[in-house]
Write an enzyme that holds these catalytic residues in place. Structure first.
Site, PDB file in Angstrom:
ATOM      1  N   LYS A 113     -29.727 114.499 -22.061  1.00 61.68           N
ATOM      2  CA  LYS A 113     -28.922 114.333 -23.271  1.00 61.68           C
ATOM      3  C   LYS A 113     -29.606 114.894 -24.512  1.00 61.68           C
ATOM      4  O   LYS A 113     -28.932 115.283 -25.462  1.00 61.68           O
ATOM      5  CB  LYS A 113     -28.600 112.846 -23.504  1.00 61.68           C
ATOM      6  N   LYS A 196     -19.742 117.440 -12.258  1.00 60.34           N
ATOM      7  CA  LYS A 196     -19.175 116.097 -12.342  1.00 60.34           C
ATOM      8  C   LYS A 196     -17.959 116.074 -13.273  1.00 60.34           C
ATOM      9  O   LYS A 196     -17.973 116.737 -14.319  1.00 60.34           O
ATOM     10  CB  LYS A 196     -20.271 115.174 -12.927  1.00 60.34           C
ATOM     11  N   LYS A 199     -16.081 113.247 -19.471  1.00 55.51           N
ATOM     12  CA  LYS A 199     -15.380 113.200 -20.758  1.00 55.51           C
ATOM     13  C   LYS A 199     -15.783 114.369 -21.640  1.00 55.51           C
ATOM     14  O   LYS A 199     -15.053 114.749 -22.544  1.00 55.51           O
ATOM     15  CB  LYS A 199     -15.778 111.955 -21.557  1.00 55.51           C
TER      16      LYS A 199
HETATM   17  P1  AMP Z   1     -19.709 107.394 -18.771  1.00 60.77           P
HETATM   18  O1  AMP Z   1     -18.384 108.058 -18.793  1.00 60.77           O
HETATM   19  O2  AMP Z   1     -20.821 108.370 -18.487  1.00 60.77           O
HETATM   20  O3  AMP Z   1     -19.973 106.477 -19.931  1.00 60.77           O
HETATM   21  O4  AMP Z   1     -19.703 106.452 -17.481  1.00 60.77           O
HETATM   22  C1  AMP Z   1     -19.002 105.227 -17.413  1.00 60.77           C
HETATM   23  C2  AMP Z   1     -18.997 104.777 -15.976  1.00 60.77           C
HETATM   24  O5  AMP Z   1     -18.186 105.667 -15.179  1.00 60.77           O
HETATM   25  C3  AMP Z   1     -20.389 104.779 -15.313  1.00 60.77           C
HETATM   26  O6  AMP Z   1     -20.508 103.658 -14.450  1.00 60.77           O
HETATM   27  C4  AMP Z   1     -20.415 106.067 -14.527  1.00 60.77           C
HETATM   28  O7  AMP Z   1     -21.264 105.978 -13.396  1.00 60.77           O
HETATM   29  C5  AMP Z   1     -18.943 106.234 -14.117  1.00 60.77           C
HETATM   30  N1  AMP Z   1     -18.591 107.661 -14.015  1.00 60.77           N
HETATM   31  C6  AMP Z   1     -18.504 108.563 -15.029  1.00 60.77           C
HETATM   32  N2  AMP Z   1     -18.156 109.787 -14.568  1.00 60.77           N
HETATM   33  C7  AMP Z   1     -18.009 109.663 -13.218  1.00 60.77           C
HETATM   34  C8  AMP Z   1     -17.646 110.578 -12.163  1.00 60.77           C
HETATM   35  N3  AMP Z   1     -17.333 111.860 -12.397  1.00 60.77           N
HETATM   36  N4  AMP Z   1     -17.592 110.091 -10.908  1.00 60.77           N
HETATM   37  C9  AMP Z   1     -17.869 108.791 -10.653  1.00 60.77           C
HETATM   38  N5  AMP Z   1     -18.221 107.890 -11.585  1.00 60.77           N
HETATM   39  C10 AMP Z   1     -18.290 108.299 -12.858  1.00 60.77           C
END
Ligand code: AMP
Ligand code: TRP
Length: 335
Positions: A113, A196, A199
């Site tokens: 990051k 992946k 967002k």
């Molecule tokens: P974040 O969007 O990075 O804040 O992640 C929020 C939650 O969603 C966390 O538990 C991540 O592990 C899960 N997460 C985010 N992106 C993915 C993805 N592409 N596949 C599976 N889990 C995800």
């Protein structure tokens, strides 16, 4: 009845997407049967990188609405906003003094990051894992459902808990365990099966948002990257076909099946046949969630009331634990 206490967190940044749903929220919904659960919308973590204030506010309510719409029961659990429970930040300071620089220097998420110029990263981004440890340990949580990407932070949480226990010569904190479950733990981009779903991807066609309409879902799946071959008749046939593997994994997760079952069902299909079927199941799962989210978002005051109740419940657990920690450290109790 309860096998332990769960805490998990999600950042209120950007749109909720299928990766968040299949990788996180859906698992939380399942876990609430068996555990006492605390679900935290981590706004303090969000501002470790710049957030537009209006966007942060909107996202905070949207994540709450998404979780409720997906099936989190806010009456049975504590669903709350991190900044509403000051004990998180208070314990994080103590942990800033427990964690060693050498431990933080090993964190790969900081390296990712912070980007090329680490001198420009915020100090908050550096101590992010200490705040995450505080989120968990301020409730003495025993289990933490997270994606693979958060395992290293959970190990650091255990190191902090262990060092606190050793330094103060008491068995105060449990060492929390990660809970990583099921298919769909890693949902990939619809444009590139090796990246992946995220967002932060500039292309909205790379992800299915939980708020997408049926038309948008159909269009995004139709445009999803594929290869020219029909679908394989065995999982081994997915070797070197990341897009096919991703779409089939999504299909398996959405239908509560295994990848093997999905491959058996669709063997020999063309992508256009399969995409039509995938669209049907995606709309069937996401459609009702989207409708419920829209209904909830139309009444933000009600969301705020739900979050206020969640915060009160969370504070009632965290405050006595924090008071014990402060006394252990040797802080004079306020009178
Ligand atoms: P974040 O969007 O990075 O804040 O992640 C929020 C939650 O969603 C966390 O538990 C991540 O592990 C899960 N997460 C985010 N992106 C993915 C993805 N592409 N596949 C599976 N889990 C995800
Ligand atoms: N760091 C987690 C993520 O990016 C979010 C998070 C913050 C979290 N505090 C937590 C997850 C505590 C589990 C437990 O996904």
């Amino acid at each position: 009845m309860s096998r332990g206490r769960i805490l998990s967190g999600i950042q209120p940044t950007g749109n909720l997407h299928l990766g968040n749903y299949l990788g996180a929220i859906r698992n939380w919904v399942a876990l609430q049967q068996d555990y006492e659960c605390l679900f935290c919308i981590v706004d303090l973590h969000a501002i470790t990188v710049w957030q537009e204030p209006k966007e942060l506010l909107r996202s905070t309510r949207e994540v709450a609405a998404g979780m409720i719409a997906a099936g989190i029961d806010p009456a049975a659990n504590a669903l709350f906003v991190q900044s509403h429970v000051p004990a998180h930040a208070q314990l994080a300071w103590v942990f800033n003094c427990i964690a060693r620089l050498g431990w933080l220097n090993r964190m790969t998420q900081f390296k990712d990051k912070a980007g090329k110029d680490k001198e420009k990263a915020s100090a908050g981004l550096y101590v992010y894992p200490n705040l995450m440890a505080a989120d968990i340990l301020v409730y003495k949580a025993t289990h933490v459902p997270v994606g693979e990407d958060q395992k290293q932070h959970l190990e650091l949480t255990r190191d902090i808990a262990q060092k606190f226990n050793n330094d103060y010569g008491m068995n105060f904190f449990p060492l929390p365990e990660p809970v990583i479950r099921g298919p769909g733990t890693r949902v990939m981009s619809l444009r590139d099966g090796t990246k992946k779903m995220s967002k932060s991807d500039p292309s909205d066609f790379s992800r299915l948002n939980m708020t997408d309409t049926a038309d948008a879902i159909a269009q995004k799946i139709r445009k999803a990257t594929t290869d020219p071959n029909p679908l394989p008749d065995a999982v081994a046939g997915l070797e070197g076909r990341p897009e096919a593997e991703n779409l089939l994994s999504i299909y398996a997760a959405l239908t509560d099946g295994t990848l093997e079952q999905a491959v058996a069902e669709t063997a020999g299909w063309t992508f256009s046949q399969f995409k039509a079927r995938l669209t049907e199941v995606a709309v069937a799962v996401l459609g009702p969630i989207d409708a419920e989210m829209a209904r909830l978002m139309a009444d933000p005051a009600e969301i705020d009331r739900v979050l206020a109740r969640g915060a009160a419940k969370a504070r009632s657990i965290a405050e006595p634990i924090l008071a014990e920690i402060y006394a252990t450290v040797g802080f004079l109790p306020p009178h």
